[in-house]
Design a protein around this motif. Sequence first.
Motif, short mmCIF file in Angstrom:
data_model
loop_
_atom_site.label_atom_id
_atom_site.label_comp_id
_atom_site.label_asym_id
_atom_site.label_seq_id
_atom_site.Cartn_x
_atom_site.Cartn_y
_atom_site.Cartn_z
N ALA A 171 26.40 33.14 42.35
CA ALA A 171 26.15 32.56 41.03
C ALA A 171 26.73 33.44 39.96
N ALA A 172 26.94 32.82 38.82
CA ALA A 172 27.45 33.59 37.69
C ALA A 172 26.36 34.53 37.19
N GLY A 173 26.79 35.58 36.50
CA GLY A 173 25.83 36.47 35.89
C GLY A 173 25.83 37.82 36.58
N THR A 174 24.99 38.68 36.10
CA THR A 174 25.00 40.05 36.61
C THR A 174 24.43 40.15 38.01
N THR A 211 46.64 46.27 37.61
CA THR A 211 45.40 46.00 38.34
C THR A 211 44.70 44.84 37.67
N ALA A 212 44.16 43.93 38.49
CA ALA A 212 43.32 42.86 37.93
C ALA A 212 42.08 42.74 38.80
N ARG A 213 40.93 42.65 38.16
CA ARG A 213 39.66 42.69 38.89
C ARG A 213 38.96 41.34 38.87
N PRO A 214 38.16 41.09 39.91
CA PRO A 214 37.34 39.86 39.92
C PRO A 214 36.43 39.83 38.71
N GLY A 215 36.26 38.66 38.14
CA GLY A 215 35.35 38.52 37.01
C GLY A 215 35.94 38.98 35.69
N ARG A 247 40.43 27.82 26.72
CA ARG A 247 39.82 29.15 26.63
C ARG A 247 38.43 29.16 27.25
N THR A 248 37.68 28.12 26.98
CA THR A 248 36.33 28.04 27.56
C THR A 248 36.42 27.99 29.08
N LEU A 249 37.38 27.23 29.59
CA LEU A 249 37.55 27.13 31.04
C LEU A 249 37.92 28.49 31.64
N VAL A 250 38.82 29.20 30.96
CA VAL A 250 39.24 30.52 31.46
C VAL A 250 38.06 31.48 31.48
N ARG A 251 37.28 31.46 30.40
CA ARG A 251 36.10 32.34 30.36
C ARG A 251 35.12 31.98 31.48
N SER A 252 34.99 30.69 31.73
CA SER A 252 34.07 30.25 32.78
C SER A 252 34.55 30.70 34.16
N LEU A 253 35.87 30.63 34.37
CA LEU A 253 36.42 31.10 35.64
C LEU A 253 36.06 32.56 35.86
N ARG A 285 33.64 34.23 34.47
CA ARG A 285 32.19 34.40 34.58
C ARG A 285 31.71 34.12 36.00
N THR A 286 32.39 33.23 36.70
CA THR A 286 31.97 32.91 38.07
C THR A 286 32.69 33.76 39.11
#
Lengths: 273, 318
Positions: A14-17, B33-37, B177-183, B185-186
């Motif tokens: 899930a998303a989040g910390t 370097t690129a990191r997950p999240g 932009r919202t979609l990219v941020r959401s990607l 975030r997940t």
Amino acid sequence: MTDMPSPAPSSSAAAGTEAQAPRRAARPASPSRRILAHTRLETRALLTNGEQLMVAIALPAMVLIGLRLLPVGRLEGIAPVDTAVAATLATALVSTSFTSQAIQTGFDRRNGVLRWVATTPLGRDGYLAGKVLATLLVHVVQVGLLGALGLALGWRPSLLGVLAAVPVWALGTLAFGSLGLLLAGRLRTEAVLAVSNLTFVLFVAVGGIAFPAATYPRFWRGLVDLLPSGALGELLRACLAHGPFSLGSAVVLLTWAVLGTLAVMRWFRWTDS
Amino acid sequence: MVAAMTALPPALITEDLRLAYGSQRALDGLDLTARPGQVTALLGPNGAGKTTAISCATGLLRPDSGTVRVLGEDPAAAGPEHRARVGVMIQDGGLTSGVPAMALLRYGASLYAEPVDVPELAAYLGIDEFAGTLVRRLSGGQRQRLALALAVVGRPELVFLDEPTAGMDPAIRQRVRTLVRSLARTGTAVVLTTHLMDDVVGLADEVHVLSRGRAVASGTVAEVIEEHRGPEASLSLTARLDGITPESRDAVEAELRAVAARHGARLELGGAGAADLESVLLDLMRADEDHGRDDTTEPDPVAEAPRGPLARLRGRAR
């Protein structure tokens, strides 16, 4: 417009910390599903394009009607409709395997489709496999429509002849398909358009498809016998019009198929750069 | 950014990546370097090596030397399982032209085992508005949306977006932009190239400034600005004023300006980050070009070391 779709797999972290664990790896569809999806896309693109339909169906139908009505391209002792159908089906094969594929693949290369495809689970092998299957499907449609027109005009093929035409058809598809890809993979798109259309007309008109090699002057006949178009025309006339079978034509077509495939593997370029 | 994701191994690592087209060096020792999240932005002028770097990372080009690891694998040798984990939006579109937009998106989804819900994605990006239009008849912005949808439809773990918002109208750009941020975030690692500083300031967790095939500055947007301009040059504060009325907006702005004036500082309101970053980028390009000219006259390997404002930044990039 609507709310944003969830970009993560439903079972992923899930998303989040709290998202400590790595998300579950995204997976490709099965190879058969990927290839069939590409086959559907290619077939749709071929059969819904007016220009492609003109080259694949309308033009061969005009060849059939023309050869049936005009006193040209006939062989002694063979019904004119039989030689006309054989010439027509050879025309259809070359139009789809060679001209259509060269043009479509050339545009795909220019538009970056080949680059994008190489980054997807389909990959380059899947792209080619889907393209070959789509070509065969379009051939089935062509044979169905043009064969029906031939039957309406009095063509009466033997079952054995039709069965014998299948391997010739496959070999012809390989030979002309590889030549089409070679053009698409080496030339600029504008050149692909010009060369593939011009070569198609030459193959049909003076390359042994519309008119049997036996009807050409002796000096030209020797060259036509060595062309893939001449070999295909002779073999299809043998299978579908009760013409004489030529082992030499089979060897020539096989050689073009093998050399064409090797040339594509060696020289096909997936990008313009 | 998802804080816990930084503990995960990088999704993309390039080390000393070099590639030349004939005598022209496209990549000249690139480290990334690129990191997950995280959203990682590659900045730089045309020809800086951004697209070439992405081509190497997606297996389209093999570097002459150096290493590139994507999700732990060599992308040039990876198979369909690896490619399913990586989404790519290439700069020149890569869209089959003779089929309708929605048919192409459904086709793209069918290449994956668990794709995003296609109607939902199409509706979000406004693709349903031109669903039945042949791709060759789409406008540039519509093609961009379709290419973006194809890049994310497989739920990738790493996605490369080459100028994702180019040619889009402001409303769609905001959605993207919202979609990219959401990607991010997940947990998805997002690598994007852009010439739009607003995109970088609004999206990027990490920035790499590329020039002549190498990274000349790396860090967060604030770090890159601060390191180049120096902490004394400017101070950026982000504040959100909830509940403010249109009537009191002018009064608040006047008070902020008064505070700045008391301290002898100049105040810029709104969009200052993007303006600062763009100005830093231009300075870096100019400085690097000067450095290049010096290289031509002084082929001494020692001259490879950065000078002036780049010296501090190069230290971060390496």
